[in-house]
Design a protein around this motif. Structure first.
Motif, mmCIF file in Angstrom:
data_model
loop_
_atom_site.group_PDB
_atom_site.id
_atom_site.type_symbol
_atom_site.label_atom_id
_atom_site.label_comp_id
_atom_site.label_asym_id
_atom_site.label_seq_id
_atom_site.Cartn_x
_atom_site.Cartn_y
_atom_site.Cartn_z
ATOM 1 N N ASP A 219 50.440 37.519 50.668
ATOM 2 C CA ASP A 219 50.658 36.481 49.653
ATOM 3 C C ASP A 219 49.688 36.602 48.488
ATOM 4 N N GLY A 220 48.818 37.614 48.521
ATOM 5 C CA GLY A 220 47.866 37.815 47.436
ATOM 6 C C GLY A 220 46.566 37.063 47.612
ATOM 7 N N HIS A 221 46.311 36.482 48.793
ATOM 8 C CA HIS A 221 45.047 35.771 48.972
ATOM 9 C C HIS A 221 43.925 36.752 49.266
ATOM 10 N N VAL A 222 42.731 36.392 48.847
ATOM 11 C CA VAL A 222 41.517 37.117 49.181
ATOM 12 C C VAL A 222 40.519 36.118 49.748
ATOM 13 N N GLY A 228 47.654 28.792 44.894
ATOM 14 C CA GLY A 228 47.932 27.393 44.620
ATOM 15 C C GLY A 228 46.944 26.407 45.199
ATOM 16 N N HIS A 229 45.935 26.866 45.915
ATOM 17 C CA HIS A 229 45.002 25.937 46.570
ATOM 18 C C HIS A 229 43.933 25.465 45.574
ATOM 19 N N PRO A 230 43.529 24.200 45.656
ATOM 20 C CA PRO A 230 42.502 23.685 44.731
ATOM 21 C C PRO A 230 41.190 24.459 44.747
ATOM 22 N N LEU A 231 40.865 25.127 45.858
ATOM 23 C CA LEU A 231 39.604 25.863 45.935
ATOM 24 C C LEU A 231 39.538 27.026 44.949
ATOM 25 N N LEU A 232 40.673 27.446 44.432
ATOM 26 C CA LEU A 232 40.665 28.520 43.444
ATOM 27 C C LEU A 232 39.867 28.118 42.204
ATOM 28 N N THR A 256 33.126 31.316 47.047
ATOM 29 C CA THR A 256 33.944 30.913 45.911
ATOM 30 C C THR A 256 34.060 32.088 44.939
ATOM 31 N N PHE A 257 34.990 31.965 43.985
ATOM 32 C CA PHE A 257 35.178 33.070 43.041
ATOM 33 C C PHE A 257 33.945 33.371 42.193
ATOM 34 N N PRO A 258 33.146 32.369 41.769
ATOM 35 C CA PRO A 258 31.947 32.735 41.008
ATOM 36 C C PRO A 258 31.003 33.647 41.775
ATOM 37 N N VAL A 259 30.922 33.489 43.095
ATOM 38 C CA VAL A 259 30.084 34.378 43.906
ATOM 39 C C VAL A 259 30.743 35.742 44.054
ATOM 40 N N ILE A 260 32.024 35.747 44.394
ATOM 41 C CA ILE A 260 32.753 37.015 44.533
ATOM 42 C C ILE A 260 32.661 37.830 43.246
ATOM 43 N N ASN A 261 32.792 37.156 42.111
ATOM 44 C CA ASN A 261 32.847 37.862 40.836
ATOM 45 C C ASN A 261 31.482 38.159 40.230
ATOM 46 N N SER A 262 30.408 37.783 40.906
ATOM 47 C CA SER A 262 29.072 38.149 40.440
ATOM 48 C C SER A 262 28.574 39.437 41.074
ATOM 49 N N LYS A 291 49.400 33.561 38.556
ATOM 50 C CA LYS A 291 48.271 34.424 38.872
ATOM 51 C C LYS A 291 47.899 34.273 40.341
ATOM 52 N N LEU A 292 48.008 35.359 41.084
ATOM 53 C CA LEU A 292 47.607 35.349 42.483
ATOM 54 C C LEU A 292 46.085 35.370 42.584
ATOM 55 N N PRO A 293 45.546 34.874 43.699
ATOM 56 C CA PRO A 293 44.089 34.936 43.867
ATOM 57 C C PRO A 293 43.515 36.337 43.683
ATOM 58 N N VAL A 294 44.202 37.363 44.178
ATOM 59 C CA VAL A 294 43.663 38.720 44.054
ATOM 60 C C VAL A 294 43.525 39.130 42.589
ATOM 61 N N ALA A 295 44.370 38.575 41.722
ATOM 62 C CA ALA A 295 44.275 38.891 40.299
ATOM 63 C C ALA A 295 43.099 38.188 39.633
ATOM 64 N N MET A 296 42.462 37.277 40.359
ATOM 65 C CA MET A 296 41.293 36.569 39.840
ATOM 66 C C MET A 296 39.993 37.269 40.234
ATOM 67 N N VAL A 297 40.110 38.352 40.982
ATOM 68 C CA VAL A 297 38.925 39.144 41.320
ATOM 69 C C VAL A 297 38.538 39.948 40.086
ATOM 70 N N SER A 298 37.436 39.564 39.485
ATOM 71 C CA SER A 298 36.992 40.180 38.232
ATOM 72 C C SER A 298 35.467 40.287 38.256
ATOM 73 N N PRO A 299 34.940 41.238 39.012
ATOM 74 C CA PRO A 299 33.495 41.277 39.230
ATOM 75 C C PRO A 299 32.696 41.616 37.984
ATOM 76 N N GLU A 300 31.455 41.163 38.018
ATOM 77 C CA GLU A 300 30.501 41.458 36.957
ATOM 78 C C GLU A 300 30.260 42.956 36.862
ATOM 79 N N GLY A 301 30.313 43.632 37.989
ATOM 80 C CA GLY A 301 30.102 45.075 38.021
ATOM 81 C C GLY A 301 31.411 45.833 38.047
ATOM 82 N N GLU A 302 31.551 46.738 39.021
ATOM 83 C CA GLU A 302 32.715 47.628 39.065
ATOM 84 C C GLU A 302 33.671 47.243 40.188
ATOM 85 N N LEU A 303 34.937 47.387 39.885
ATOM 86 C CA LEU A 303 36.005 47.061 40.829
ATOM 87 C C LEU A 303 36.812 48.315 41.129
#
Length: 315
Positions: A219-222, A228-232, A256-262, A291-303
């Motif tokens: 379903d695109g969750h990470v 669709g969940h509020p935690l996004l 949370t995404f701010p941690v994942i994306n740092s 936008k699926l959650p996986v599409a919100m993975v946007s790290p500060e470094g390299e992906l």
């Protein structure tokens, strides 16, 4: 009987780390900053072309939020663990050399099985396992001996087979409620940032882990961040909890995404044709599509995406 090494989350021992000796990345980790590149396979036919190091470069059509250095590699299924092991080893060597520690975040699912080549030469005998600090991107709030436990999955498949000190393995306190476990885990992270074990992002102020190893659901969750969940939208907490996961078990904690994306480096490991729609949506979908959650993975470094042919079949 499973052992349960458990680091105290409220009073971790201070670790003194040497100053960084270099800011350069290992050569194998230098990716294009402007191109969204497929390596090892042509995009049109997804046919292996092993002699060409870089094929079919094209401008990124990823969601606007994914602006980090992104590389997609597609592998025959048996080759993916080989490449993933080298990638993890390169990142590990970079950080153990530069600052004397390597912070790596694991997730559940099939990811641990794809790390199996780390248990073989040359890695099993050459990596500085004593400098690894292991965390979980998300965890099910169940006992560590439970079949649904991501800790048990990682312990059985990896941690019990390498000499990582028990005190460097940061499992959740499974005696607490989901909310309590999330708060306790965040307290642990904050103390480790204060002590210098985990780096801090100068950009966001959130913890900056060296390597985030992520899987993705059909379903695109990470992590335990579902469509669709509020935690996004959570952007203050480092660790939060969920009691209504659409995928059992319902109670979990998650970064949370701010941690994942740092994070400094992020690997997304996705296999199977059943995930091809979500992969297509994340990498080729229009900005107007949901936008699926996986599409919100946007790290500060390299992906870097590690795909097998099935997962990449609709690209």
């Amino acid at each position: 009987m499973i052992q349960t090494p458990f680091r105290s989350l409220t009073n971790p021992t201070q670790v003194l780390l040497p100053p960084s000796s270099s800011s350069s990345s290992p050569s194998s980790l230098r990716f294009s900053s402007t191109l969204f590149s497929f390596r090892g396979f042509s995009l049109s036919s997804v046919t292996p072309k092993h002699k060409s190091p870089l094929l079919s470069p094209l401008k990124s059509s990823m969601a606007e939020s994914q602006k980090s250095n992104a590389v997609v590699e597609v592998f025959e299924k048996e080759e993916l663990p080989v490449s993933l092991a080298k990638y993890v080893a390169d990142v590990s060597n970079k950080f153990t050399t530069e600052r004397g520690a390597f912070t790596v975040c694991l997730s559940g699912g099939s990811l641990i099985s794809y790390l199996r080549k780390l248990l073989e030469p040359p890695y099993v005998d050459s990596l500085e396992w004593s400098k690894w600090h292991v965390f979980w991107v998300d965890e099910r709030v169940v006992p560590k001996t439970h079949e649904d436990s991501n800790y048990k999955l990682a312990y059985d498949g990896l941690l019990s087979k390498v000499p990582i000190p028990a005190g460097n393995v940061y499992a959740i306190n499974d005696a607490l409620s989901a909310e309590g476990a999330a708060e306790d885990y965040e307290t642990c992270l904050r103390q480790l940032v204060k002590n210098g074990v985990i780096a801090s992002s100068s950009v966001t102020g959130f913890p900056k882990f060296d390597l985030m190893l992520l899987g993705m659901g059909p379903d695109g969750h990470v992590a335990s961040l579902f469509p669709g969940h509020p935690l996004l939208k959570e952007n203050k907490k480092w660790v939060t909890f969920i009691k209504d996961s659409p995928k059992p078990p319902p109670e979990r904690i998650t970064f949370t995404f701010p941690v994942i994306n740092s994070s400094a480096y992020t690997a997304l490991v996705v296999t199977g044709a059943g995930k091809s729609d979500a992969v297509h949506s994340a990498l080729r979908g229009s900005q107007n599509s949901p936008k699926l959650p996986v599409a919100m993975v946007s790290p500060e470094g390299e992906l870097k995406w590690f795909l097998d042919k099935g997962a990449a079949s609709k690209l």
